[in-house]
Motif scaffolding. Structure first.
Motif, PDB file in Angstrom:
ATOM      1  N   ALA A 178       1.723   2.991 -11.859  1.00  0.00           N
ATOM      2  CA  ALA A 178       0.158   2.242 -11.536  1.00  0.00           C
ATOM      3  C   ALA A 178      -0.521   1.721 -13.001  1.00  0.00           C
ATOM      4  CB  ALA A 178      -0.539   3.155 -10.915  1.00  0.00           C
ATOM      5  N   TYR A 235      -9.014   0.542  -8.097  1.00  0.00           N
ATOM      6  CA  TYR A 235      -8.480  -0.478  -7.010  1.00  0.00           C
ATOM      7  C   TYR A 235      -9.551  -0.654  -5.872  1.00  0.00           C
ATOM      8  CZ  TYR A 235      -6.348  -2.587  -3.104  1.00  0.00           C
ATOM      9  OH  TYR A 235      -6.100  -3.027  -1.875  1.00  0.00           O
ATOM     10  N   TRP A 281       0.165   6.122  -7.188  1.00  0.00           N
ATOM     11  CA  TRP A 281      -1.096   6.602  -7.402  1.00  0.00           C
ATOM     12  C   TRP A 281      -1.079   8.210  -6.997  1.00  0.00           C
ATOM     13  CZ3 TRP A 281      -3.454   2.772  -3.873  1.00  0.00           C
ATOM     14  CH2 TRP A 281      -3.755   1.519  -4.722  1.00  0.00           C
ATOM     15  N   ARG A 282      -0.180   8.764  -6.290  1.00  0.00           N
ATOM     16  CA  ARG A 282       0.054  10.209  -5.818  1.00  0.00           C
ATOM     17  C   ARG A 282       0.961  10.809  -6.974  1.00  0.00           C
ATOM     18  NH1 ARG A 282       3.092  11.781  -1.907  1.00  0.00           N
ATOM     19  NH2 ARG A 282       3.534   9.757  -1.138  1.00  0.00           N
ATOM     20  N   HIS A 327      -0.692  -4.868 -10.638  1.00  0.00           N
ATOM     21  CA  HIS A 327      -0.954  -3.438 -10.049  1.00  0.00           C
ATOM     22  C   HIS A 327       0.066  -2.311 -10.684  1.00  0.00           C
ATOM     23  CE1 HIS A 327      -3.846  -4.893  -7.122  1.00  0.00           C
ATOM     24  NE2 HIS A 327      -2.967  -5.681  -6.685  1.00  0.00           N
ATOM     25  N   ASP A 384       0.708   3.701  -3.070  1.00  0.00           N
ATOM     26  CA  ASP A 384       0.391   5.219  -2.710  1.00  0.00           C
ATOM     27  C   ASP A 384       1.304   6.066  -3.485  1.00  0.00           C
ATOM     28  OD1 ASP A 384      -1.060   7.170  -1.183  1.00  0.00           O
ATOM     29  OD2 ASP A 384       0.849   7.692  -0.127  1.00  0.00           O
ATOM     30  N   THR A 403      -6.020   3.191 -11.521  1.00  0.00           N
ATOM     31  CA  THR A 403      -6.171   4.358 -10.478  1.00  0.00           C
ATOM     32  C   THR A 403      -6.240   3.824  -9.140  1.00  0.00           C
ATOM     33  OG1 THR A 403      -8.347   4.754 -10.702  1.00  0.00           O
ATOM     34  CG2 THR A 403      -6.852   5.869 -12.136  1.00  0.00           C
ATOM     35  N   ARG A 404      -6.221   4.359  -8.191  1.00  0.00           N
ATOM     36  CA  ARG A 404      -6.549   4.291  -6.672  1.00  0.00           C
ATOM     37  C   ARG A 404      -8.189   4.005  -6.640  1.00  0.00           C
ATOM     38  NH1 ARG A 404      -3.996   6.002  -1.810  1.00  0.00           N
ATOM     39  NH2 ARG A 404      -2.893   7.435  -3.360  1.00  0.00           N
ATOM     40  N   GLU A 405      -8.904   4.597  -7.612  1.00  0.00           N
ATOM     41  CA  GLU A 405     -10.369   4.595  -7.473  1.00  0.00           C
ATOM     42  C   GLU A 405     -10.800   3.052  -8.069  1.00  0.00           C
ATOM     43  OE1 GLU A 405      -9.183   8.682  -6.802  1.00  0.00           O
ATOM     44  OE2 GLU A 405      -8.641   7.080  -8.420  1.00  0.00           O
ATOM     45  N   ALA A 447       0.851  -1.380  -0.068  1.00  0.00           N
ATOM     46  CA  ALA A 447       0.175   0.063  -0.070  1.00  0.00           C
ATOM     47  C   ALA A 447       0.777   1.336  -0.198  1.00  0.00           C
ATOM     48  CB  ALA A 447      -1.034  -0.063   1.272  1.00  0.00           C
TER      49      ALA A 447
END
Length: 122
Positions: free
Chosen positions: A68, A75, A16-17, A54, A13, A71-73, A9
């Motif tokens: 990535a 996932y 994604w950022r 991922h 992170d 997106t985080r969304e 994670a």
């Protein structure tokens, strides 16, 4: 989809950022601003994240550049879908989920449902 482990994670992170390709060295350097972590450990976990789908990677000379894959969304949505599949009563799960939303989230859900309804119409 299995939930990411703690280091997975932390690594994801960053990707994604940053929303750009990055090296393992960049990830290690950023994590080390907060805590110690071994370069080899981050390399291993990053490779695992690549094999799990991922992350994507491309070569830049002798260095792998990772990015990535989603997106985080996306996932989070996959985790939510897994949560729905964990029950025999998907509608019941959705009702319980919506009961826990605040007004702003409910408004966003209504907008998303209207948008989804428009896509279904010819």
């Amino acid at each position: 989809m299995r939930r990411l482990g703690q280091l997975e994670a932390e690594i994801m992170d960053r990707f994604w950022r940053w929303n750009r390709p990055a090296t393992v060295r960049e990830v290690v350097d950023d994590i080390q601003l907060h805590r110690d972590v071994a370069y080899t450990t981050v390399t291993t976990v990053t490779t695992i994240l690549f094999h799990k789908g991922h992350l994507t990677r491309t070569r830049d000379g002798r260095i792998w550049m990772y990015k990535a894959a989603a997106t985080r969304e996306a996932y989070a949505a996959a985790l939510m879908e897994d949560g729905l599949e964990a029950s025999e009563d998907r509608q019941g799960v959705l009702v319980r989920f919506v009961e826990n939303l605040d007004d702003e989230e409910i408004a966003a859900l209504r907008t998303a449902l209207r948008s989804a309804g428009k896509r279904d119409k010819p």
